[in-house]
Design a protein around this motif. Structure first.
Motif, PDB file in Angstrom:
ATOM      1  N   SER A  54      54.081  10.263  37.823  1.00  0.00           N
ATOM      2  CA  SER A  54      52.842  10.238  37.039  1.00  0.00           C
ATOM      3  C   SER A  54      52.977  11.016  35.734  1.00  0.00           C
ATOM      4  CB  SER A  54      51.670  10.780  37.872  1.00  0.00           C
ATOM      5  OG  SER A  54      51.532  12.167  37.686  1.00  0.00           O
ATOM      6  N   PHE A  57      51.600  14.619  35.969  1.00  0.00           N
ATOM      7  CA  PHE A  57      52.521  15.586  36.568  1.00  0.00           C
ATOM      8  C   PHE A  57      53.563  16.013  35.540  1.00  0.00           C
ATOM      9  CE2 PHE A  57      56.630  16.609  38.334  1.00  0.00           C
ATOM     10  CZ  PHE A  57      56.321  17.634  39.215  1.00  0.00           C
ATOM     11  N   VAL A 266      65.551  27.590  40.111  1.00  0.00           N
ATOM     12  CA  VAL A 266      66.042  27.799  38.741  1.00  0.00           C
ATOM     13  C   VAL A 266      65.006  28.601  37.962  1.00  0.00           C
ATOM     14  CG1 VAL A 266      66.654  26.653  36.573  1.00  0.00           C
ATOM     15  CG2 VAL A 266      67.441  25.695  38.743  1.00  0.00           C
ATOM     16  N   ALA A 300      63.767  24.225  27.836  1.00  0.00           N
ATOM     17  CA  ALA A 300      63.948  23.776  29.219  1.00  0.00           C
ATOM     18  C   ALA A 300      62.669  23.147  29.732  1.00  0.00           C
ATOM     19  CB  ALA A 300      64.323  24.946  30.100  1.00  0.00           C
ATOM     20  N   ASN A 301      61.599  23.879  29.571  1.00  0.00           N
ATOM     21  CA  ASN A 301      60.369  23.550  30.248  1.00  0.00           C
ATOM     22  C   ASN A 301      59.301  24.478  29.687  1.00  0.00           C
ATOM     23  OD1 ASN A 301      58.617  24.756  32.456  1.00  0.00           O
ATOM     24  ND2 ASN A 301      59.310  22.882  33.437  1.00  0.00           N
TER      25      ASN A 301
HETATM   26  C1  LIG Z   1      67.684  25.347  32.578  1.00  0.00           C
HETATM   27  C2  LIG Z   1      67.744  23.887  32.381  1.00  0.00           C
HETATM   28  O1  LIG Z   1      67.594  23.410  31.314  1.00  0.00           O
HETATM   29  S1  LIG Z   1      67.994  22.917  33.733  1.00  0.00           S
HETATM   30  C3  LIG Z   1      66.964  21.529  33.537  1.00  0.00           C
HETATM   31  C4  LIG Z   1      65.477  21.822  33.538  1.00  0.00           C
HETATM   32  N1  LIG Z   1      65.148  22.689  34.621  1.00  0.00           N
HETATM   33  C5  LIG Z   1      64.187  23.569  34.518  1.00  0.00           C
HETATM   34  O2  LIG Z   1      63.527  23.642  33.515  1.00  0.00           O
HETATM   35  C6  LIG Z   1      64.064  24.467  35.700  1.00  0.00           C
HETATM   36  C7  LIG Z   1      62.708  24.979  35.889  1.00  0.00           C
HETATM   37  N2  LIG Z   1      61.982  24.172  36.835  1.00  0.00           N
HETATM   38  C8  LIG Z   1      60.853  23.587  36.520  1.00  0.00           C
HETATM   39  O3  LIG Z   1      60.408  23.746  35.427  1.00  0.00           O
HETATM   40  C9  LIG Z   1      60.137  22.811  37.568  1.00  0.00           C
HETATM   41  O4  LIG Z   1      60.686  23.122  38.821  1.00  0.00           O
HETATM   42  C10 LIG Z   1      60.150  21.300  37.328  1.00  0.00           C
HETATM   43  C11 LIG Z   1      59.403  20.919  36.056  1.00  0.00           C
HETATM   44  C12 LIG Z   1      61.550  20.756  37.227  1.00  0.00           C
HETATM   45  C13 LIG Z   1      59.403  20.634  38.501  1.00  0.00           C
HETATM   46  O5  LIG Z   1      58.115  21.214  38.637  1.00  0.00           O
HETATM   47  P1  LIG Z   1      57.619  21.825  40.014  1.00  0.00           P
HETATM   48  O6  LIG Z   1      56.225  22.244  39.814  1.00  0.00           O
HETATM   49  O7  LIG Z   1      58.609  22.821  40.463  1.00  0.00           O
HETATM   50  O8  LIG Z   1      57.616  20.547  40.914  1.00  0.00           O
HETATM   51  P2  LIG Z   1      58.224  20.346  42.357  1.00  0.00           P
HETATM   52  O9  LIG Z   1      59.606  19.765  42.204  1.00  0.00           O
HETATM   53  O10 LIG Z   1      58.086  21.557  43.209  1.00  0.00           O
HETATM   54  O11 LIG Z   1      57.227  19.261  42.877  1.00  0.00           O
HETATM   55  C14 LIG Z   1      55.818  19.515  43.079  1.00  0.00           C
HETATM   56  C15 LIG Z   1      55.212  18.278  43.708  1.00  0.00           C
HETATM   57  O12 LIG Z   1      55.191  17.228  42.734  1.00  0.00           O
HETATM   58  C16 LIG Z   1      55.918  16.105  43.245  1.00  0.00           C
HETATM   59  N3  LIG Z   1      56.632  15.470  42.148  1.00  0.00           N
HETATM   60  C17 LIG Z   1      57.910  15.680  41.754  1.00  0.00           C
HETATM   61  N4  LIG Z   1      58.211  14.883  40.719  1.00  0.00           N
HETATM   62  C18 LIG Z   1      57.103  14.170  40.451  1.00  0.00           C
HETATM   63  C19 LIG Z   1      56.787  13.179  39.488  1.00  0.00           C
HETATM   64  N5  LIG Z   1      57.704  12.757  38.595  1.00  0.00           N
HETATM   65  N6  LIG Z   1      55.545  12.662  39.467  1.00  0.00           N
HETATM   66  C20 LIG Z   1      54.626  13.058  40.369  1.00  0.00           C
HETATM   67  N7  LIG Z   1      54.852  13.988  41.315  1.00  0.00           N
HETATM   68  C21 LIG Z   1      56.086  14.540  41.354  1.00  0.00           C
HETATM   69  C22 LIG Z   1      56.855  16.673  44.288  1.00  0.00           C
HETATM   70  O13 LIG Z   1      57.232  15.708  45.232  1.00  0.00           O
HETATM   71  C23 LIG Z   1      56.023  17.762  44.895  1.00  0.00           C
HETATM   72  O14 LIG Z   1      55.120  17.214  45.801  1.00  0.00           O
HETATM   73  P3  LIG Z   1      54.681  18.028  47.123  1.00  0.00           P
HETATM   74  O15 LIG Z   1      53.989  19.274  46.607  1.00  0.00           O
HETATM   75  O16 LIG Z   1      53.779  17.090  47.816  1.00  0.00           O
HETATM   76  O17 LIG Z   1      55.959  18.327  47.855  1.00  0.00           O
END
Ligand SMILES: CC(=O)SCCNC(=O)CCNC(=O)[C@H](O)C(C)(C)COP(=O)(O)OP(=O)(O)OC[C@H]1O[C@@H](n2cnc3c(N)ncnc32)[C@H](O)[C@@H]1OP(=O)(O)O
Length: 373
Positions: A54, A57, A266, A300-301
């Protein structure tokens, strides 16, 4: 010992971009088709149905709204969902060299330099298009640079580690004018069928000229950043991996070997490493964080970037102090912090400080203290 400065940056941005809506529409079409094809297995409880992605998200979790890519159609096409780019013949310029030449030309123009004056070319990027010959040697030849050239990879920290390598070469006299480029074709290492990460990366190339201060002064370059100090750190982690490589060409499902991460781990582990690194760099140079005009952070984010700046500054600064470009570019690995610096440096006055900072797989992190002339 010579004093190294950054005398110019350059940026190549691909013409094509993909909005979150376009990406999600394609992904959800793939989900619908796959679940339809597996309806019997899903009904029997043998496999779980795929869940849709979505736009809401993606924007909330990452701050990303769109990404530039070299090959849009094949990424959005549900039968390919990857950048399908014709293999370049040996006599043609590689894709990475092509992007780098464009970014480099802008940097050379700004630095009022001819390519022949460059005596070291470094390609610093998180993926290389081929093993050898080095992409840097190809760029050296395409531009007509002198000296020597090599490739290096420290994932998202490649640019800061590359600048440090260039600055060391300048200090000890091995090179006098260095072109360091970051051609990042991140769409190639991304599994667009993986909902957890299909939105994260984009393609771009940045270029940085590092040279002796006296040479830049002699050419009357208006904006020069003196490289005051560095801090680099690496700490092994399995939480961000790309296992795709030359030993697994016969793998059953090569897509599964591409980028993967434990995003939450991470986030939790990397934020303190980076905040401490920046703080230590500033403390050791007696620079107050509040006096730093810009923190050009790895993109990154949004949440991760904001938390790092908050930890260092105690509050969330405005966009000039910690510029965000990932809304438009997404995560472009090593190039992200250089894009931020390239686009947001004109507000710095003479003697203002800036911090260029990277972090990523490895883990690896780098922080460079810069002072405007
Ligand atoms: C350092 C670097 O550059 S490495 C590359 C980038 N990495 C980073 O920036 C690392 C930091 N991490 C982050 O910022 C985050 O973990 C993200 C953005 C990658 C993900 O966000 P999070 O809030 O951690 O999401 P998470 O993976 O825990 O998922 C949360 C929920 O959303 C769902 N979800 C995951 N992807 C999606 C999507 N594309 N659309 C809708 N829902 C999703 C998951 O299934 C999960 O559902 P649940 O709660 O029912 O289990």
């Amino acid at each position: 010992m010579y004093c190294p400065v950054i005398s110019a940056t350059g940026l190549f941005t691909p013409e094509q971009s993909i909005s979150n809506q376009e990406l999600v529409d394609s992904y959800n079409q793939y989900v619908e088709q796959t679940n339809h094809d597996n309806a019997d297995k899903i009904a029997a409880g043998d496999i779980e149905p795929l869940q849709p992605s979505s736009v809401e998200f993606i924007e909330k979790a990452s701050g990303i709204k769109s990404r530039f890519v070299l090959q849009k159609d094949s990424i959005l096409n549900t039968s390919t969902m990857a950048p399908i780019m014709p293999v370049r013949e040996d006599y043609e310029l590689s894709y990475m060299a092509e992007m780098a030449v464009k970014a480099a030309k802008e940097a050379l123009l700004t630095a009022k330099l001819e390519a022949q004056e460059i005596d070291l070319v470094i390609v610093a990027a998180s993926n290389m298009e081929r093993a050898y010959p080095a992409i840097a040697v190809e760029i050296q030849s395409a531009l007509g640079c002198g000296g020597y050239a090599f490739d290096m990879n420290v994932a998202c920290s490649s640019a800061t580690f590359g600048i440090k390598t260039a600055a060391d070469a300048i200090k000890c006299g091995t090179a006098s004018k260095v072109l360091m480029v970051n051609p990042e074709i991140c769409s190639g290492h991304l599994n667009f069928r993986d909902r957890d990460c299909h939105f994260i990366f984009g393609d771009v190339c940045t270029a940085v000229i590092i040279e002796r201060e006296e040479d830049a002064v002699a050419r009357e370059i208006q904006t020069v950043f003196k490289i005051e100090d560095f801090k680099l750190v690496t700490e092994y982690s399995n939480n961000i991996r790309n296992n795709f490589g030359f030993l697994n060409r016969e793998a059953d499902d090569p897509q599964k070997l591409l980028f993967k991460q434990q995003g939450r781990k991470v986030f939790k582990e990397v934020v303190p490493i980076v905040a401490d690194l920046i703080q230590n760099l500033l403390d050791e140079n007696n620079v107050d964080a509040q006096k730093v005009a810009s923190f050009w952070l790895h993109q990154a984010n949004i949440n991760m970037n904001q938390l790092i700046t908050k930890k260092v500054l105690g509050e969330l600064p405005d966009n000039l102090i910690a510029p965000i470009v990932l809304d438009e570019y997404a995560n472009t690995s090593s190039a992200g912090s250089v894009i931020a610096m390239h686009k947001y440096h004109s507000h710095l006055a003479s003697d203002d400080y800036g911090v260029l900072c990277s972090f990523g797989a490895g883990y690896s992190a780098g922080a460079i203290l810069l002072k405007k002339n």
